[in-house]
Design a protein around this motif. Structure first.
Motif, PDB file in Angstrom:
ATOM      1  N   ASP A 144      -6.392  -4.142 -10.585  1.00  0.00           N
ATOM      2  CA  ASP A 144      -7.177  -3.134  -9.997  1.00  0.00           C
ATOM      3  C   ASP A 144      -6.125  -2.282  -9.305  1.00  0.00           C
ATOM      4  O   ASP A 144      -5.352  -2.598  -8.393  1.00  0.00           O
ATOM      5  CB  ASP A 144      -7.723  -3.914  -8.506  1.00  0.00           C
ATOM      6  N   ARG A 179      -3.782  -2.127  -6.029  1.00  0.00           N
ATOM      7  CA  ARG A 179      -2.608  -2.301  -6.664  1.00  0.00           C
ATOM      8  C   ARG A 179      -2.402  -4.167  -6.836  1.00  0.00           C
ATOM      9  O   ARG A 179      -1.247  -4.580  -6.275  1.00  0.00           O
ATOM     10  CB  ARG A 179      -1.283  -1.811  -5.683  1.00  0.00           C
ATOM     11  N   GLU A 224       0.939  -1.304   0.039  1.00  0.00           N
ATOM     12  CA  GLU A 224      -0.090   0.153   0.171  1.00  0.00           C
ATOM     13  C   GLU A 224       0.882   1.209  -0.036  1.00  0.00           C
ATOM     14  O   GLU A 224       0.350   2.112  -0.371  1.00  0.00           O
ATOM     15  CB  GLU A 224      -1.039   0.260   1.131  1.00  0.00           C
ATOM     16  N   GLU A 266      -6.502   0.454  -7.677  1.00  0.00           N
ATOM     17  CA  GLU A 266      -6.963   0.939  -6.033  1.00  0.00           C
ATOM     18  C   GLU A 266      -6.289  -0.166  -5.451  1.00  0.00           C
ATOM     19  O   GLU A 266      -5.370   0.239  -4.161  1.00  0.00           O
ATOM     20  CB  GLU A 266      -8.285   0.919  -5.973  1.00  0.00           C
TER      21      GLU A 266
END
Length: 381
Positions: A90, A94, A56, A92
């Motif tokens: 994706d 990752r 993240e 968002e």
């Protein structure tokens, strides 16, 4: 990670997709990579898929560059794809979902094996695969940049190796002064010319970026490149030189004696694929000069990465006024170019000197010899 992959696959298929039996495939340290079995799917999917997830706290621009690289490579004709196909993604979360290349044999295992004939065939296949990829992607720079801009405008100009190389060259006088080695004008010019190959050059084509042996698998299809992190367009001779620089440390004792022959086999195999579009490379002297200059840069950069780390774990070098960070913390260890073994670096300088002699470049030969002797003295004595 598996749930995120199921979600993106289900969204793409318009119906539920289930995955099971995740198998850890390792990853670079920053990334997680697993293989999962497809249990239920409404589409004609492979029985297994590979899922790659970035942390993240990863720079989102880095993810967008990798995603653009997979999109670009997947859009190529099937016979020209250098590695896995992008199935879904994706941004968002990752997460990337890729086709599974299977098990096959790793290039590192083939280089370290006892059979020189098998190793030579593998190295030639490696060169041919590089050449096919380069030949198939010449002129695709604009398409790749368009894909980058779809995800992140900032990712368009982001190239971590180029940035690291530029900083390492800026700090070269200080590093070499500490070693007691003079940076002559011809060598400085060669380093700058090599760095320019990231943004310019006569032989621009797509590169996954890290084409070292750790990222190469030989399966039933042939040579496959497994990692597109930091992929982009640059002069293709950077890839050839990168391969030559990185495979030496993986050679078995039996194969080390054949190192020069293996280098020639790799470069000649690559040339056989790109010669129709770049006929100037048919001249041995021109080819040798181009690969030598790119090789100088990689050997220099790998040396800089061996220098002491700062508090964040990033390779660095310093002059009298400031500390220059060569590459962001945690990234150097992701590359086949990186090593913590000073013997490998010293060997790379010795091999570079020998290659420069063969190319009749006395400036680089003398410089490489001097650096190798200095490092041998400081690191191995």
């Amino acid at each position: 990670m598996v749930r995120a992959a199921e979600a993106v696959l289900s969204h793409r298929a318009g119906a539920a997709v289930s995955l099971a039996d995740p198998e850890d495939l390792g990853g670079s340290g920053r990334t997680s990579v697993i293989r999962a079995r497809v249990v239920r799917n409404p589409l004609s999917m492979d029985r297994t898929l590979v899922i790659k997830a970035l942390p993240e706290d990863e720079d989102p621009h880095a993810f967008h560059r990798e995603l653009a690289s997979y999109k670009y490579a997947t859009a190529l004709p099937t016979e020209s794809r250098p590695g896995p196909q992008l199935i879904a993604s994706d941004p968002e979360a990752r997460v990337l979902v890729l086709s599974d290349l299977g098990h096959g044999r790793s290039m590192t295992a083939l280089l370290s094996g006892p059979d020189i004939t098998e190793t030579s065939h593998a190295v030639s296949a490696w060169g041919q695969a590089l050449g096919r990829m380069h030949a198939a992607t010449v002129g695709g720079d604009a398409d790749f940049r368009a894909l980058l801009r779809l995800g992140s405008v900032a990712a368009d100009g982001m190239d971590i190796l180029r940035e690291s190389a530029e900083r390492s060259i800026d700090g070269a006088p200080s590093v070499l002064a500490d070693l007691g080695v003079e940076l002559t004008d011809p060598v400085a010019d060669a380093l700058r010319a090599a760095c320019g190959l990231f943004t310019d050059g006569e032989h621009r084509a797509f590169s996954p970026s890290d084409v070292g042996p750790e990222n190469i698998l030989l399966n039933d299809v042939g040579v496959r490149f497994m990692d597109y992190e930091w992929g982009g367009f640059r002069d293709a001779t950077l890839d050839v030189a990168y391969a030559v620089v990185t495979f030496g440390a993986r050679l078995s004792t039996a194969n080390i004696a054949h190192r020069v022959d293996l280098e020639v086999a790799l470069v000649d195999a690559w040339r056989s694929e790109v010669y129709p579009i770049w006929p100037i490379l048919g001249h041995d002297r021109d080819l040798g000069r181009k690969v030598l200059i790119a090789r100088l840069l990689w050997v220099w950069l790998s040396t800089v990465w061996m220098l002491p780390a700062d508090g964040d774990g990033a390779g660095q070098f310093a002059d009298d006024s400031e500390t220059v960070v060569a590459v962001p913390a945690g990234y150097t260890h992701d590359w086949a170019l990186h090593t913590n073994d000073p013997r490998v670096i010293v060997s790379r300088w010795s091999d570079l000197a020998a290659a420069a002699v063969r190319a009749s470049n006395t400036d680089i030969a003398d410089f490489a010899t001097s650096v190798g002797i200095a490092l041998q003295r400081d690191w191995l004595s």
